[in-house]
Design a protein around this motif. Sequence first.
Motif, PDB file in Angstrom:
ATOM      1  N   ASP A 152      18.943  48.149  -0.240  1.00  0.00           N
ATOM      2  CA  ASP A 152      19.822  48.920   0.638  1.00  0.00           C
ATOM      3  C   ASP A 152      19.048  50.160   1.098  1.00  0.00           C
ATOM      4  O   ASP A 152      19.297  51.270   0.649  1.00  0.00           O
ATOM      5  CB  ASP A 152      21.098  49.302  -0.101  1.00  0.00           C
ATOM      6  CG  ASP A 152      22.145  49.929   0.808  1.00  0.00           C
ATOM      7  OD1 ASP A 152      21.870  50.076   2.015  1.00  0.00           O
ATOM      8  OD2 ASP A 152      23.220  50.292   0.307  1.00  0.00           O
ATOM      9  N   ASN A 177      21.280  52.889   2.783  1.00  0.00           N
ATOM     10  CA  ASN A 177      22.379  53.453   1.992  1.00  0.00           C
ATOM     11  C   ASN A 177      23.755  53.198   2.601  1.00  0.00           C
ATOM     12  O   ASN A 177      24.663  54.028   2.483  1.00  0.00           O
ATOM     13  CB  ASN A 177      22.194  54.965   1.807  1.00  0.00           C
ATOM     14  CG  ASN A 177      21.162  55.307   0.744  1.00  0.00           C
ATOM     15  OD1 ASN A 177      20.787  54.468  -0.070  1.00  0.00           O
ATOM     16  ND2 ASN A 177      20.685  56.540   0.759  1.00  0.00           N
ATOM     17  N   GLY A 207      25.633  50.460   1.794  1.00  0.00           N
ATOM     18  CA  GLY A 207      26.459  49.680   0.887  1.00  0.00           C
ATOM     19  C   GLY A 207      26.287  48.188   0.963  1.00  0.00           C
ATOM     20  O   GLY A 207      26.917  47.456   0.207  1.00  0.00           O
ATOM     21  N   ASP A 208      25.433  47.693   1.876  1.00  0.00           N
ATOM     22  CA  ASP A 208      25.132  46.263   1.863  1.00  0.00           C
ATOM     23  C   ASP A 208      23.626  46.063   1.783  1.00  0.00           C
ATOM     24  O   ASP A 208      22.835  46.976   2.020  1.00  0.00           O
ATOM     25  CB  ASP A 208      25.732  45.524   3.073  1.00  0.00           C
ATOM     26  CG  ASP A 208      25.276  46.101   4.413  1.00  0.00           C
ATOM     27  OD1 ASP A 208      24.202  46.718   4.478  1.00  0.00           O
ATOM     28  OD2 ASP A 208      26.001  45.919   5.405  1.00  0.00           O
ATOM     29  N   GLN A 222      26.048  52.690  -8.734  1.00  0.00           N
ATOM     30  CA  GLN A 222      26.308  53.175  -7.381  1.00  0.00           C
ATOM     31  C   GLN A 222      25.924  54.650  -7.310  1.00  0.00           C
ATOM     32  O   GLN A 222      26.603  55.520  -7.852  1.00  0.00           O
ATOM     33  CB  GLN A 222      27.777  52.989  -6.998  1.00  0.00           C
ATOM     34  CG  GLN A 222      28.088  53.426  -5.572  1.00  0.00           C
ATOM     35  CD  GLN A 222      29.533  53.172  -5.200  1.00  0.00           C
ATOM     36  OE1 GLN A 222      30.043  52.074  -5.362  1.00  0.00           O
ATOM     37  NE2 GLN A 222      30.216  54.204  -4.719  1.00  0.00           N
ATOM     38  N   ARG A 250      21.765  54.517  -2.975  1.00  0.00           N
ATOM     39  CA  ARG A 250      23.030  53.811  -3.205  1.00  0.00           C
ATOM     40  C   ARG A 250      22.943  52.820  -4.361  1.00  0.00           C
ATOM     41  O   ARG A 250      23.878  52.686  -5.170  1.00  0.00           O
ATOM     42  CB  ARG A 250      23.434  53.085  -1.917  1.00  0.00           C
ATOM     43  CG  ARG A 250      24.656  52.182  -2.026  1.00  0.00           C
ATOM     44  CD  ARG A 250      25.938  52.948  -2.069  1.00  0.00           C
ATOM     45  NE  ARG A 250      27.093  52.059  -2.140  1.00  0.00           N
ATOM     46  CZ  ARG A 250      28.252  52.277  -1.540  1.00  0.00           C
ATOM     47  NH1 ARG A 250      28.437  53.363  -0.837  1.00  0.00           N
ATOM     48  NH2 ARG A 250      29.237  51.414  -1.650  1.00  0.00           N
ATOM     49  N   ASP A 251      21.815  52.091  -4.494  1.00  0.00           N
ATOM     50  CA  ASP A 251      21.677  51.082  -5.545  1.00  0.00           C
ATOM     51  C   ASP A 251      21.264  51.670  -6.890  1.00  0.00           C
ATOM     52  O   ASP A 251      21.191  50.943  -7.881  1.00  0.00           O
ATOM     53  CB  ASP A 251      20.669  50.017  -5.127  1.00  0.00           C
ATOM     54  CG  ASP A 251      21.230  49.074  -4.072  1.00  0.00           C
ATOM     55  OD1 ASP A 251      22.461  49.039  -3.891  1.00  0.00           O
ATOM     56  OD2 ASP A 251      20.432  48.371  -3.422  1.00  0.00           O
ATOM     57  N   THR A 258      26.543  53.876   9.079  1.00  0.00           N
ATOM     58  CA  THR A 258      27.176  53.846   7.760  1.00  0.00           C
ATOM     59  C   THR A 258      28.545  54.522   7.764  1.00  0.00           C
ATOM     60  O   THR A 258      29.230  54.510   6.753  1.00  0.00           O
ATOM     61  CB  THR A 258      26.292  54.543   6.712  1.00  0.00           C
ATOM     62  OG1 THR A 258      26.270  55.960   6.989  1.00  0.00           O
ATOM     63  CG2 THR A 258      24.894  54.015   6.719  1.00  0.00           C
ATOM     64  N   TRP A 262      32.959  61.672   1.090  1.00  0.00           N
ATOM     65  CA  TRP A 262      33.008  60.355   0.457  1.00  0.00           C
ATOM     66  C   TRP A 262      34.438  60.078  -0.002  1.00  0.00           C
ATOM     67  O   TRP A 262      35.105  60.960  -0.566  1.00  0.00           O
ATOM     68  CB  TRP A 262      32.102  60.293  -0.779  1.00  0.00           C
ATOM     69  CG  TRP A 262      30.644  60.206  -0.528  1.00  0.00           C
ATOM     70  CD1 TRP A 262      29.880  59.085  -0.454  1.00  0.00           C
ATOM     71  CD2 TRP A 262      29.748  61.314  -0.372  1.00  0.00           C
ATOM     72  NE1 TRP A 262      28.552  59.423  -0.245  1.00  0.00           N
ATOM     73  CE2 TRP A 262      28.438  60.774  -0.187  1.00  0.00           C
ATOM     74  CE3 TRP A 262      29.894  62.709  -0.354  1.00  0.00           C
ATOM     75  CZ2 TRP A 262      27.323  61.571   0.000  1.00  0.00           C
ATOM     76  CZ3 TRP A 262      28.772  63.503  -0.163  1.00  0.00           C
ATOM     77  CH2 TRP A 262      27.511  62.926   0.015  1.00  0.00           C
ATOM     78  N   GLY A 288      33.319  55.045  -1.967  1.00  0.00           N
ATOM     79  CA  GLY A 288      31.932  55.403  -1.708  1.00  0.00           C
ATOM     80  C   GLY A 288      31.579  55.384  -0.232  1.00  0.00           C
ATOM     81  O   GLY A 288      30.418  55.594   0.126  1.00  0.00           O
ATOM     82  N   GLU A 289      32.574  55.151   0.654  1.00  0.00           N
ATOM     83  CA  GLU A 289      32.313  55.172   2.090  1.00  0.00           C
ATOM     84  C   GLU A 289      32.111  56.619   2.551  1.00  0.00           C
ATOM     85  O   GLU A 289      32.714  57.546   2.010  1.00  0.00           O
ATOM     86  CB  GLU A 289      33.478  54.535   2.841  1.00  0.00           C
ATOM     87  CG  GLU A 289      33.692  53.074   2.500  1.00  0.00           C
ATOM     88  CD  GLU A 289      34.978  52.536   3.092  1.00  0.00           C
ATOM     89  OE1 GLU A 289      34.970  51.366   3.525  1.00  0.00           O
ATOM     90  OE2 GLU A 289      35.982  53.275   3.103  1.00  0.00           O
TER      91      GLU A 289
END
Length: 587
Positions: free
Chosen positions: A95, A98, A100-101, A406, A412-413, A508, A573, A577-578
């Motif tokens: 990721d 950052n 989230g995917d 997270q 992010r990872d 994002t 946020w 976590g968005e």
Amino acid sequence: MRFFTLLLFLFTVQLAGAQVFTEVTTQQGITHSYPGNAGGGVSFCDFTGDGLDDLTLATGDGETIQFYKNNNGSFELLAPLVPHQEEAKHVLWVDYDNDGDKDLYVATHIGVNRLYRNTGNLTFEDVTEQAGLPIEEHRTFGACWGDFDRDGWLDLFFTERKWPASQFINENRLFRNNADGTFTELTAQCGAADYGKKPFCASFLDYNNDKWPDIYIANDKLTINALLRNNGDGTFTDVSEETNADLEMNAMGIAIGDYDNDGWQDMYISDIDDGNELLHNLGPDSSGTVVYEETAADAGVGYYGIAWGVNFFDADNDADLDLYVCGMLSGAGAISNVYYANNGDGTFSQPFAGFEGDTTSSFNQAIGDFNNDGFPDIMVVNVEPFASQLWQNSGTANNWVKFDLQGVLSNRDGVGTKIEVYTNGQYQQRYTHCGIAFMGQNSGTELVGLGSATQADSVIVTWPTGHVDKLFNLAAGERILLVEGMTTGGDIAVDPDVTITVVPARETLVEYDLSLFPNPAGQFLNLQYDGQLPFTRFAISNLQGQLLSHGALQGNAISVGHLPEGAYILILWNQLGEKLALKWVKE
């Protein structure tokens, strides 16, 4: 005859309580064999985001990469997610933006190393050129991602063996993530090239426990392995000789883990039939220099075949790390794939584990838990004419706990996070990677064995920011999402020598009907929104993305009186976590 029957009975009783791996490739519908030189990469990463470990298998020239989706313990071959048809080597889900995917990076042998951005719903676009990554032809085997400057964004390091060797000088390449979808090459400025050698793979680690990611490089043809110490100022220093990590060998793969549970990361490096090497980290000597000693033969893991992929993992969940080694030799009498069980005293043994007689030609491996039973399985990539193999772990009576990561201000990872676990006075640790072994990627879910204990007494999580979360009395058999700041009310303590970049890429941002007032603001900045998921934390940066203020959000007012006049970015946020970013002005 009675004596033989008794022996058979005793052997059967022993196996009934033993841990055994069973080859289940055909049952799982996996059909794969790699046609190219030195095998192809394998990833056990969850690329769909459903919490199950998927499989990604590299393929040769003219073939598309294979993507197997995990459907509750059974695999489904998907239509190719990317059109990559050059000879794929390392395949890494990362990721990098950052959002989230998972995006996909493919290291290529005699072709372009490509970055494919996930635009949502497993739809990908090739962003290699627009990201500022090189588009010339490479001869790459290994790559890895890590946040070397600890700014919250994953950076890229890959090895290169140019051809013809007589005309070019090999160098490795380091690219800093600019946090805006682009990268800048800093190889020369950072001192990360390790010029003129024959590299296969490299991995990030923290050999001296200073929280700054270092790099270890496995170099082939006796060109001497390199340990690059991260100085914490954007540069690296070659400390191979002073740490005794300067092995002169035909190095291929690297395993990293604390096999003796002493708090220092050890390394195991594969070689030809001269024997693999085990670098036992002794910690600092009398002068304060962290040093290694080579102990493969004494530990019983010399492996005198021709080895490639290697991995530390706790196969039996007894709270210490075992080893699995891939070998390329095949046929009767060949030393091929070997499982070494950790005896808990600094040595290893070779118990019956189901691999006996497995003399396929194997190069690459990755560890995951495809059936989600808490015991690690192994995916091995074999070269033609041998089919690749999925080995299912039968398990033991031992307990375990799992962790997903997270990052919030960290990447992010949570790559580069150290997880320390104490159970009944026993210590063990995990350090998270994106790229390990020989062109491998293990599951992003960290699996920690607890032995017979029914809980983990305490867990200490040190994130790349330097922030520490502490959890206590975690029941065995649980899978826990670790979110940075979860045990500190959302407050994240960033080390004073770390500068975080928090401005997210435009793509994002979650959509919210939100307004800020007053804007320009004086002492306080107020948020107004209705009927949507509440925000839980905030950060304020300048327009360049440098973090100036952050913390848990208490109510809908943020104190900004301490900031000088000027324009700023507010990052918010929510509980998922968005992120949402808005520009505002301080008067």
